[in-house]
Design a protein around this motif. Structure first.
Motif, mmCIF file in Angstrom:
data_model
loop_
_atom_site.group_PDB
_atom_site.id
_atom_site.type_symbol
_atom_site.label_atom_id
_atom_site.label_comp_id
_atom_site.label_asym_id
_atom_site.label_seq_id
_atom_site.Cartn_x
_atom_site.Cartn_y
_atom_site.Cartn_z
ATOM 1 N N ASP A 16 70.284 -2.853 87.148
ATOM 2 C CA ASP A 16 70.788 -1.914 86.144
ATOM 3 C C ASP A 16 71.662 -0.811 86.720
ATOM 4 O O ASP A 16 72.281 -0.064 85.974
ATOM 5 C CB ASP A 16 69.608 -1.268 85.408
ATOM 6 N N ASP A 17 71.708 -0.679 88.032
ATOM 7 C CA ASP A 17 72.451 0.386 88.689
ATOM 8 C C ASP A 17 73.937 0.023 88.735
ATOM 9 O O ASP A 17 74.348 -0.934 89.403
ATOM 10 C CB ASP A 17 71.903 0.575 90.105
ATOM 11 N N GLY A 18 74.752 0.796 88.013
ATOM 12 C CA GLY A 18 76.185 0.518 87.935
ATOM 13 C C GLY A 18 76.880 0.564 89.285
ATOM 14 O O GLY A 18 77.748 -0.258 89.567
ATOM 15 N N ASP A 19 76.513 1.535 90.129
ATOM 16 C CA ASP A 19 77.122 1.622 91.453
ATOM 17 C C ASP A 19 76.753 0.415 92.307
ATOM 18 O O ASP A 19 77.590 -0.128 93.033
ATOM 19 C CB ASP A 19 76.706 2.911 92.163
ATOM 20 N N ALA A 20 75.507 -0.004 92.229
ATOM 21 C CA ALA A 20 75.065 -1.174 92.994
ATOM 22 C C ALA A 20 75.781 -2.430 92.504
ATOM 23 O O ALA A 20 76.188 -3.279 93.312
ATOM 24 C CB ALA A 20 73.549 -1.345 92.902
ATOM 25 N N LYS A 21 75.956 -2.551 91.181
ATOM 26 C CA LYS A 21 76.693 -3.709 90.645
ATOM 27 C C LYS A 21 78.107 -3.739 91.211
ATOM 28 O O LYS A 21 78.605 -4.788 91.601
ATOM 29 C CB LYS A 21 76.755 -3.653 89.115
ATOM 30 N N ARG A 22 78.747 -2.581 91.245
ATOM 31 C CA ARG A 22 80.114 -2.505 91.759
ATOM 32 C C ARG A 22 80.155 -2.919 93.234
ATOM 33 O O ARG A 22 81.044 -3.650 93.654
ATOM 34 C CB ARG A 22 80.653 -1.083 91.577
ATOM 35 N N GLN A 23 79.177 -2.450 94.010
ATOM 36 C CA GLN A 23 79.120 -2.819 95.424
ATOM 37 C C GLN A 23 78.895 -4.323 95.587
ATOM 38 O O GLN A 23 79.500 -4.954 96.456
ATOM 39 C CB GLN A 23 78.015 -2.050 96.136
ATOM 40 N N GLY A 24 78.019 -4.886 94.757
ATOM 41 C CA GLY A 24 77.777 -6.327 94.816
ATOM 42 C C GLY A 24 79.019 -7.110 94.485
ATOM 43 O O GLY A 24 79.360 -8.091 95.164
ATOM 44 N N LEU A 25 79.733 -6.682 93.453
ATOM 45 C CA LEU A 25 80.968 -7.356 93.067
ATOM 46 C C LEU A 25 82.024 -7.209 94.150
ATOM 47 O O LEU A 25 82.717 -8.173 94.481
ATOM 48 C CB LEU A 25 81.483 -6.814 91.736
ATOM 49 N N GLU A 26 82.153 -6.014 94.714
ATOM 50 C CA GLU A 26 83.127 -5.809 95.786
ATOM 51 C C GLU A 26 82.833 -6.710 96.980
ATOM 52 O O GLU A 26 83.748 -7.265 97.589
ATOM 53 C CB GLU A 26 83.154 -4.350 96.226
ATOM 54 N N PHE A 27 81.557 -6.864 97.320
ATOM 55 C CA PHE A 27 81.191 -7.736 98.431
ATOM 56 C C PHE A 27 81.594 -9.174 98.126
ATOM 57 O O PHE A 27 82.244 -9.830 98.939
ATOM 58 C CB PHE A 27 79.690 -7.654 98.721
ATOM 59 N N LEU A 28 81.216 -9.677 96.944
ATOM 60 C CA LEU A 28 81.553 -11.062 96.596
ATOM 61 C C LEU A 28 83.058 -11.258 96.504
ATOM 62 O O LEU A 28 83.590 -12.283 96.920
ATOM 63 C CB LEU A 28 80.873 -11.466 95.294
ATOM 64 N N TRP A 29 83.761 -10.269 95.960
ATOM 65 C CA TRP A 29 85.213 -10.342 95.857
ATOM 66 C C TRP A 29 85.848 -10.453 97.236
ATOM 67 O O TRP A 29 86.671 -11.338 97.480
ATOM 68 C CB TRP A 29 85.747 -9.123 95.113
ATOM 69 N N SER A 30 85.463 -9.571 98.154
ATOM 70 C CA SER A 30 86.069 -9.596 99.485
ATOM 71 C C SER A 30 85.742 -10.900 100.204
ATOM 72 O O SER A 30 86.596 -11.478 100.881
ATOM 73 C CB SER A 30 85.628 -8.394 100.321
ATOM 74 N N GLN A 31 84.525 -11.385 100.020
ATOM 75 C CA GLN A 31 84.145 -12.641 100.651
ATOM 76 C C GLN A 31 84.904 -13.815 100.039
ATOM 77 O O GLN A 31 85.313 -14.733 100.735
ATOM 78 C CB GLN A 31 82.640 -12.865 100.533
ATOM 79 N N SER A 32 85.100 -13.787 98.722
ATOM 80 C CA SER A 32 85.781 -14.908 98.056
ATOM 81 C C SER A 32 87.243 -14.998 98.469
ATOM 82 O O SER A 32 87.847 -16.063 98.390
ATOM 83 C CB SER A 32 85.670 -14.791 96.537
ATOM 84 N N LEU A 33 87.811 -13.893 98.916
ATOM 85 C CA LEU A 33 89.198 -13.899 99.382
ATOM 86 C C LEU A 33 89.311 -14.326 100.838
ATOM 87 O O LEU A 33 90.403 -14.393 101.378
ATOM 88 C CB LEU A 33 89.825 -12.515 99.205
ATOM 89 N N GLY A 34 88.181 -14.606 101.465
ATOM 90 C CA GLY A 34 88.212 -15.098 102.832
ATOM 91 C C GLY A 34 87.896 -14.064 103.887
ATOM 92 O O GLY A 34 87.928 -14.359 105.077
ATOM 93 N N TYR A 35 87.584 -12.850 103.477
ATOM 94 C CA TYR A 35 87.204 -11.830 104.445
ATOM 95 C C TYR A 35 85.746 -12.043 104.813
ATOM 96 O O TYR A 35 84.889 -12.136 103.958
ATOM 97 C CB TYR A 35 87.381 -10.423 103.870
ATOM 98 N N GLY A 36 85.449 -12.151 106.071
ATOM 99 C CA GLY A 36 84.062 -12.252 106.494
ATOM 100 C C GLY A 36 83.520 -13.666 106.555
ATOM 101 O O GLY A 36 82.315 -13.852 106.658
ATOM 102 N N GLY A 37 84.370 -14.679 106.472
ATOM 103 C CA GLY A 37 83.907 -16.049 106.676
ATOM 104 C C GLY A 37 83.069 -16.621 105.551
ATOM 105 O O GLY A 37 82.085 -17.309 105.782
ATOM 106 N N PHE A 38 83.421 -16.355 104.310
ATOM 107 C CA PHE A 38 82.726 -16.898 103.142
ATOM 108 C C PHE A 38 82.801 -18.417 103.186
ATOM 109 O O PHE A 38 83.867 -18.993 103.386
ATOM 110 C CB PHE A 38 83.436 -16.377 101.893
ATOM 111 N N SER A 39 81.683 -19.080 103.008
ATOM 112 C CA SER A 39 81.647 -20.537 103.141
ATOM 113 C C SER A 39 81.207 -21.196 101.839
ATOM 114 O O SER A 39 80.772 -20.524 100.904
ATOM 115 C CB SER A 39 80.667 -20.918 104.251
ATOM 116 N N ASP A 40 81.315 -22.509 101.817
ATOM 117 C CA ASP A 40 80.844 -23.253 100.649
ATOM 118 C C ASP A 40 79.361 -23.019 100.412
ATOM 119 O O ASP A 40 78.920 -22.980 99.262
ATOM 120 C CB ASP A 40 81.122 -24.744 100.823
ATOM 121 N N SER A 41 78.584 -22.846 101.468
ATOM 122 C CA SER A 41 77.151 -22.588 101.272
ATOM 123 C C SER A 41 76.921 -21.233 100.606
ATOM 124 O O SER A 41 75.937 -21.053 99.881
ATOM 125 C CB SER A 41 76.391 -22.677 102.600
#
Length: 133
Positions: A16-41
């Motif tokens: 329910d924490d809006g700031d935490a949601k934003r951080q979670g989305l930012e992490f997934l976004w950066s990983q999905s763009l290839g930053y940090g070695g996001f893999s199929d797993s």
């Protein structure tokens, strides 16, 4: 909250924490763009940990930047993980994507269109669902 893994990001999106949601989305976004070695797993982990429904919920409630970041993660899921294609459809993801194609602007519009194209590619059930929506 420090979001430094797929598990932590999905947990943040489900909370329910809006700031935490934003951080979670930012992490997934950066990983999905290839930053940090996001893999199929990692894509599998997002789906298996229940990350698709909160990503879809953000399409409805997020601001412009959140919507664009969210779409990038969904695009990667639709492009690279066949089971996520099914999960996105089953979680009701096609109508909000179509809404963004019809009424979105700029990158939200084009990324939603690409996500729908990826959902339909090599998946007849998704192609039919998109055509009927």
């Amino acid at each position: 909250m420090v979001v430094d893994s797929v598990a932590a990001a999905v947990a943040a999106l489900q909370g329910d924490d809006g700031d935490a949601k934003r951080q979670g989305l930012e992490f997934l976004w950066s990983q999905s763009l290839g930053y940090g070695g996001f893999s199929d797993s990692d894509l599998v982990r997002i789906r298996e940990r229940g990350g698709i429904p909160p990503l879809l919920a953000l399409l409805e409630s997020g601001g412009w930047q959140e919507t664009c970041d969210d779409l990038q993660v969904l695009l990667r899921l639709a492009r690279d993980d066949a089971e996520s294609k099914v999960a996105i459809r089953e979680a009701g993801g096609i109508p909000p994507l179509l809404k963004l194609v019809k009424s979105g602007t700029g990158s939200a519009h084009s990324t939603a269109a690409r996500a729908l194209r990826m959902l339909a590619r090599d998946d007849d059930d998704n192609a039919v669902a998109i055509a009927l929506a």
